[in-house]
Design an enzyme around this catalytic site. Sequence first.
Site, PDB file in Angstrom:
ATOM      1  N   HIS A  81       0.829  -1.206   0.000  1.00 18.72           N
ATOM      2  CA  HIS A  81       0.000   0.000   0.000  1.00 18.72           C
ATOM      3  C   HIS A  81       0.862   1.254   0.000  1.00 18.72           C
ATOM      4  CE1 HIS A  81      -2.386   3.100   2.299  1.00 18.72           C
ATOM      5  NE2 HIS A  81      -3.135   2.899   1.241  1.00 18.72           N
ATOM      6  N   GLU A  84       2.035   1.809  -3.454  1.00 12.82           N
ATOM      7  CA  GLU A  84       0.940   2.341  -4.268  1.00 12.82           C
ATOM      8  C   GLU A  84       0.880   3.866  -4.171  1.00 12.82           C
ATOM      9  OE1 GLU A  84      -3.448   3.464  -3.650  1.00 12.82           O
ATOM     10  OE2 GLU A  84      -3.150   1.395  -2.981  1.00 12.82           O
ATOM     11  N   HIS A  85       1.002   4.389  -2.960  1.00 13.84           N
ATOM     12  CA  HIS A  85       1.023   5.846  -2.776  1.00 13.84           C
ATOM     13  C   HIS A  85       2.210   6.467  -3.503  1.00 13.84           C
ATOM     14  CE1 HIS A  85      -1.870   7.026   0.589  1.00 13.84           C
ATOM     15  NE2 HIS A  85      -2.145   5.755   0.343  1.00 13.84           N
ATOM     16  N   GLU A 161      -3.993   8.247   7.279  1.00 14.70           N
ATOM     17  CA  GLU A 161      -5.030   7.451   6.620  1.00 14.70           C
ATOM     18  C   GLU A 161      -5.428   6.273   7.499  1.00 14.70           C
ATOM     19  OE1 GLU A 161      -5.758   4.868   2.498  1.00 14.70           O
ATOM     20  OE2 GLU A 161      -3.802   5.777   2.900  1.00 14.70           O
TER      21      GLU A 161
END
Length: 453
Positions: A81, A84-85, A161
Amino acid sequence: MPELDRRTVIAGLPAAAMLAASTPAPARPTGTPVFGAETFTLPNGLTAAVIPMRRAPVVAHMVWYRVGGADEPPGLSGMAHFLEHMMFKGTTTLGPGEFSRRVAREGGRDNAFTGHDYTGYFQQVAADRLELVMRMEADRMANLALDARETESERLVILEERRQVIDNVPTRRFRERLATLLYLNHPYGRPIIGWEHEIRAIPREALLKFHERFYGPGNAILVVQGDVTTEQVRRLAEATYGQAPPSPRVERVRPQEPPAEGERRLVLPDPRVREPQMARLFLAPSARAEPDESDALQVLAHILGSGPTSRLWRALVDPGLAASASASYGGDTVDATEFGLHANPRPGVEPARIEEAVGEVIARLLDEGVTDAEVAQAIRQMTAGAAFARDSLMGGARTIGATLAVDLPLDHVEQWPARIATVTPTRVVEAARAVLRRDAAVTGWLMPGERRA
């Protein structure tokens, strides 16, 4: 299993294709393909699928990588993840954020998501802008720039987040903790976004190595749906992705689950919760491992918990014990997945009464079986929406991409309606007996109350 989007949490993928099928078909039928996808492979290993849809001059462009949260090294949860950012933070030719700004200037939209088994990136643009997004996506496949300052800045974004979408949402905290009980050894038990202390510890160098290992064309799947032909996409793919050097397909080597033994329980109090919620989870085979049983489990989940006509609803909601009741099963995974039963008691109804009622529903199903009429109705309802699935610009691309990314064949989607129509009551009960074992269940309650220190 859910995915984590870089802007929001996505509940799941669109259902596989849905065609009307009111009568059982022969044992292994060949029906009309749902999406009519066409595939090819580039010399460097990139797999591609094209779904022509000529209703409007727009396209959905997706790139899927066969890597997700379950492929991370131990102790570095959240790495897939995190990467991905970072894919939006620039390349050797594009500055931070420039990818999305250019897509927006062309009137398009883009986003990305991470699951346990894959990471995906997509854009929706006018058909004549397809080459632009393919060129930029190929650029960040090969030329990602992981600036140290950008990495540390984005780490703080991801930690925030996590606070926003997990720590501050009781139902997601609950799901996160349940997963750790269902999966004793498999990395599906780790949160996709990562544990906070491990997110803080992910080194920039490890992100670079992760990208280098998993983000080559041999480990990627291109899916394009919309106003295109396969030959157009092939030509553009060769000119963009085809310029990347060949890379190997990365084999997934993961710890597997031991045989499930003994019921496990979780009670998670939270002062923000107004009414209790119950979940009972069972480890279940994926479609890769047991395709026939997986089809039967889909029908079983529909019979048990698909709304007002389902067995759980009639046993819990109609008598006033619960406000809602449902069942779930998602078999499109690389490894063993979950079958879930869920209920929200009405005020004043004790948890023990809900568990008793759920147990009675399962016991009756295992003892008496399911009827031909129940199975036929489930098949009709499950396969009724194929025409709508075909009309969705992203629906086919997401479904085909997710299927290929977990190493299921294209026919798993394209022939799903004809295949699901062959499920029989006997197969449904056999699947229920194999999976719905109370002595191997995880039962969780999210309850009102103070969190323990």
